[in-house]
Structure formats: C-alpha cells, structure tokens
Design an enzyme around this catalytic site. Structure first.
Site, PDB file in Angstrom:
ATOM      1  N   ASP A 131       0.814  -1.209   0.000  1.00 30.21           N
ATOM      2  CA  ASP A 131       0.000   0.000   0.000  1.00 30.21           C
ATOM      3  C   ASP A 131       0.850   1.262   0.000  1.00 30.21           C
ATOM      4  OD1 ASP A 131      -2.437  -1.307  -0.028  1.00 30.21           O
ATOM      5  OD2 ASP A 131      -2.509  -1.504   2.142  1.00 30.21           O
ATOM      6  N   TYR A 204       7.844  -9.861   6.618  1.00 29.92           N
ATOM      7  CA  TYR A 204       7.633  -8.438   6.826  1.00 29.92           C
ATOM      8  C   TYR A 204       8.379  -7.965   8.068  1.00 29.92           C
ATOM      9  CZ  TYR A 204       4.133  -7.180   3.357  1.00 29.92           C
ATOM     10  OH  TYR A 204       3.502  -6.887   2.178  1.00 29.92           O
TER      11      TYR A 204
END
Length: 452
Positions: A131, A204
């Site tokens: 994003d 992540y």
C-alpha cells in the site's frame, strides 16, 4: 565563463548599431540582409553557450526516432528483485488516477530500456502488492525480457557473464528511491514459475522505538499468532475482490532489537519480524495495531487469542491500524536454486546512494533529538518548581510519547477495551451485500495475494 564568451563573441561580431531613422532609410534587400546576418550571429552564440554548458542539441521535430524491432530479439523469463522506499509513492500497483506508483515507474524504465515491448506481452507477475507509504527490500517479479542469446544458450555460464545488465539498465532510468537489485535466470524446468502464486514464504518487518512499551508482553502476544488461523479480525475485508476465506499461516513472529548498542532505551529501535505463507489486506498493520496496544498495557496478550477465535468473536471490533511508513516487505522465498546474478559495481552504487540518503535523514533525526533533550531539561525544572501550589509534582518526570504516532486515527482520552467496542460487519453480511450487487467473485476463487 559563458558570460565571458558571450561578451567576447559580441565584441568581435558587433557592428555599428543603427538607429530607427537609419533603418527606415534602408531598402527591402538591405533589411533582409541585416536580419539574416543577425540570425546567423544568434545561432553561433547559441552553439557557443550549448558547448560551454553541455546542453544537448535540439533534435529537429521532423526527424523520427527509429523504432526498436522486437521481432528480431531473443527472450528469456527471469525473476527480478526490486527494492524501494515507498514513503513518497501511492503504493506499488499501477493506478488509474495516479502515475506516482512504483509499478508505473518500473514499466516506464522496462519499456524505455527496450527490455520489453509492452506490459501485456511481458508475461508479468508480482509477488504481491504494498500500500501507499509501505517500503520493500525484497519485492520480486517474474517477467519475460529481451536477451542477447537464443534460448538454447541462455543458461550456459559463459552466456550469463555477458548477458544484458538488466539491473544496471533499469537503475539508470528509475527514480533514486526505486532500485533493481538482482535477477535470476529461470531454468528450463521452472519457466512456468509465477512470482505471486509460487512464493513459499513472505517476511515483513515493522520498525518502532521502544519508548515505554512492554516488549515482553508484545513477544508473548506474537507467539499466539503462530500457526494456521482465520485472520478476519486482523485485516481489512476484501469481499468485493472475491476474498472470502481468511485462513493464513504464520510461521514465526517476534519483536527483536534492531541495534543492541543503542544507549538511550526510549529511542532504541526495535523491529517486529513476521513470516507467513501469504497475507491479507492490511493484515500486518492490523496485527501491529493490536501489538502496540499490548505493549502499552492497554490490552492483555490474550487479546490475540480472543480475536483469532472467530467462532466466539465473528465480528472485528473497531480499532486503529498501525502507520504505513515503518512497514517493510523484506523478502520472499521460492523453491528454486539460488542463482541470483549480482553486478558488483551496481550494488556498490546502490549502497553509496543509500548511505547518502541515510546521512540526510540521520542528520535531521539528530537535530530533532537534540531539540528534545534541551526541552526535557527545561521540563524537569518546570516540574521541580511548579508555579501553582495546587499542582502535584509527579515522581515520573519523563515524557515518552514516541510510539503515539504509530497508530492511525485520533486517540481517545479514555481508553475503551477492544472487546467492548462497536463491531464491524460480519463476513456473511459483507458477502450478502456484494451478492445483491452482483459483485461477488466465486467463493472458491480465493485471492491469496499479499495486500498489507
């Protein structure tokens, strides 16, 4: 220097300046000769300035650029690792209303370098999408690009050493915050490999300062995430795109120090590392939003278990997700031999540019940090000598709000526990909503693309 050359040129070439009255006395042919002479002088002067300043010559508009003949090229399918600092971009994926995306710049560079003819013909797939504001060190794409060699010779060691310098070619054209790091030649038995669907593991990282967070409690909460669970209460539901199954597997999750040598405990940086097979939209940021509440002592580590119990808690309580800037898609793993090709000089240049960027931001951080220390000294004196006797002197004179900005949205004055908050719509209600509008994709068509 340019100014000196211009003055010298004008001094040599200048003639007697005619007045308006004198020009009116000239006939038509004399005026034409005068204009031609002045035009020639202007052209010479422009050429001198261009040579001095390094300005390129203007290409005549009637000269057409020779089109690249892709029909005469060889092609090969590769994996390409892309890294980017996503803070100033509107996400990774191309968007209709913005050209400020990583993917847009990537395809501009691929086409300009004549590595592909078009996106539609490139057999392109990405490992996942990030994003707005999210960075990545290890985004991987699979793509078919131009090659110097016929398919039969492409994977020979001698051919690989003189193959097109894919990363170097792209880095000359990409913005400085987007870099091509390395590429991998796919072997003949792996030519159908898909960067998205064949990824086995994604990792992540989320960076944050310790401040007053209870890291031990956060690690206990992390341990409850491990395993196969329904993460519908840890994501933004994407029913409109056919994502109706929220089972995902977390392989590992932990909070670890980024730099153990940092002497200031409050500003020492930590990182939450989470590895899994695939992730849902905003899953990592939702997880971090809850972990930060646990670290502040506002929620117990057991809140993770409550939210994962979708039978008992089928509807997600409303809470703020974590900020996008600290999130980094660190790496992805494939079941393939480690044959990544690196260019020594290109990697060196990437490191140099990154070090310059680090210096720029680190200096700004140091200036702010020094400002905080100065004000903290003032604050301690103010607390010691209150102006009003009715003000109680607190034992704890330390102000530590370093993590307050990591949660999006406004902060309420009185904290309300998650399990007592207003609930979002259930997955069943969302499916019914989209089914009525005939927008729901088939349930069996599960989208496992990463959308954190």
């Amino acid at each position: 220097m340019t100014e000196k050359l211009s003055k010298t040129f004008l001094k040599k070439k200048s003639k007697i300046v005619l007045t308006k009255e004198q020009l009116l006395q000239l006939d038509k042919n004399e005026l034409i000769d005068k204009i031609i002479s002045l035009d020639a002088q202007n052209t010479q002067l422009k050429n001198i300035i261009n040579k001095t300043t390094g300005t390129s010559k203007v290409v005549p508009t009637n000269v057409k650029k020779r089109e690249f003949d892709f029909s005469r090229c060889y092609y090969r399918k590769i994996l390409l690792q892309i890294s980017y600092f996503g803070w100033d971009y509107q996400g990774y994926v191309v968007q209709d209303d913005s050209t400020n995306t990583v993917e847009h710049h990537l395809f501009q560079a691929l086409i300009k370098a004549c590595l592909i003819e078009s996106r539609e013909k490139s057999n392109y797939n990405r490992c996942g999408r990030t994003d707005r504001g999210v960075s990545s060190y290890g985004q991987v794409i699979s793509i078919t690009v131009r090659s110097r060699h016929p398919p039969s010779d492409q994977n020979h060691p001698s051919a690989l050493t003189i193959e097109l310098s894919y990363c170097k070619m792209l880095n000359r054209l990409l913005p400085k915050h987007i870099r091509a790091i390395t590429w991998l030649p796919l072997p003949e038995d792996k030519l159908e490999l898909n960067a998205r669907f064949d990824c086995k593991q994604r990792q992540y990282k989320y960076y944050f300062p310790k401040s007053l967070l209870d890291l031990k409690a956060m690690n206990v909460a992390c341990g409850k995430l491990i395993g196969v669970h329904d993460f519908r209460n840890f994501c933004k539901m994407d029913v409109g795109n056919g994502v109706t199954v929220h089972m995902r597997e977390i392989f590992s999750a932990s909070v670890v120090p980024f730099n153990e040598k940092d002497t200031d405990e409050r500003t020492s940086m930590y990182v939450c590392v989470i590895e899994g097979n695939a992730f849902l939209w905003h899953q990592i940021r939702c997880i971090m939003g809850v972990l930060l509440l646990v670290g502040r002592g506002q929620e117990s580590p057991d809140i993770i278990q409550y939210l994962l119990d979708v039978d008992g808690n089928p509807r997600k309580p409303q809470y703020n997700i974590a900020l996008d800037t600290p999130l980094n898609f660190n790496k992805c793993t494939y079941d393939i031999e480690d044959l990544w090709v690196y260019d020594e000089h290109d990697i060196k240049n990437i490191i140099i540019n990154a070090q310059k960027l680090w210096t720029e931001y680190s200096v700004k951080t140091t200036v702010i940090r020094d400002f905080i220390r100065n004000l903290e000294g003032v604050y301690e004196k103010v607390v010691e000598r209150p102006i009003d006797d009715s003000i109680n002197v607190k034992d704890n004179k330390v102000v530590s709000a370093y993590t307050d900005g990591l949660l999006q949205g406004s902060k309420s004055k009185v904290y309300k526990p998650l399990m007592k908050r207003q609930l979002c719509s259930s997955i069943e209600n969302r499916i019914d909503h989209y089914a009525k509008k005939q927008k729901l994709a088939p349930v069996e068509d599960i989208d496992v693309e990463m959308k954190t």
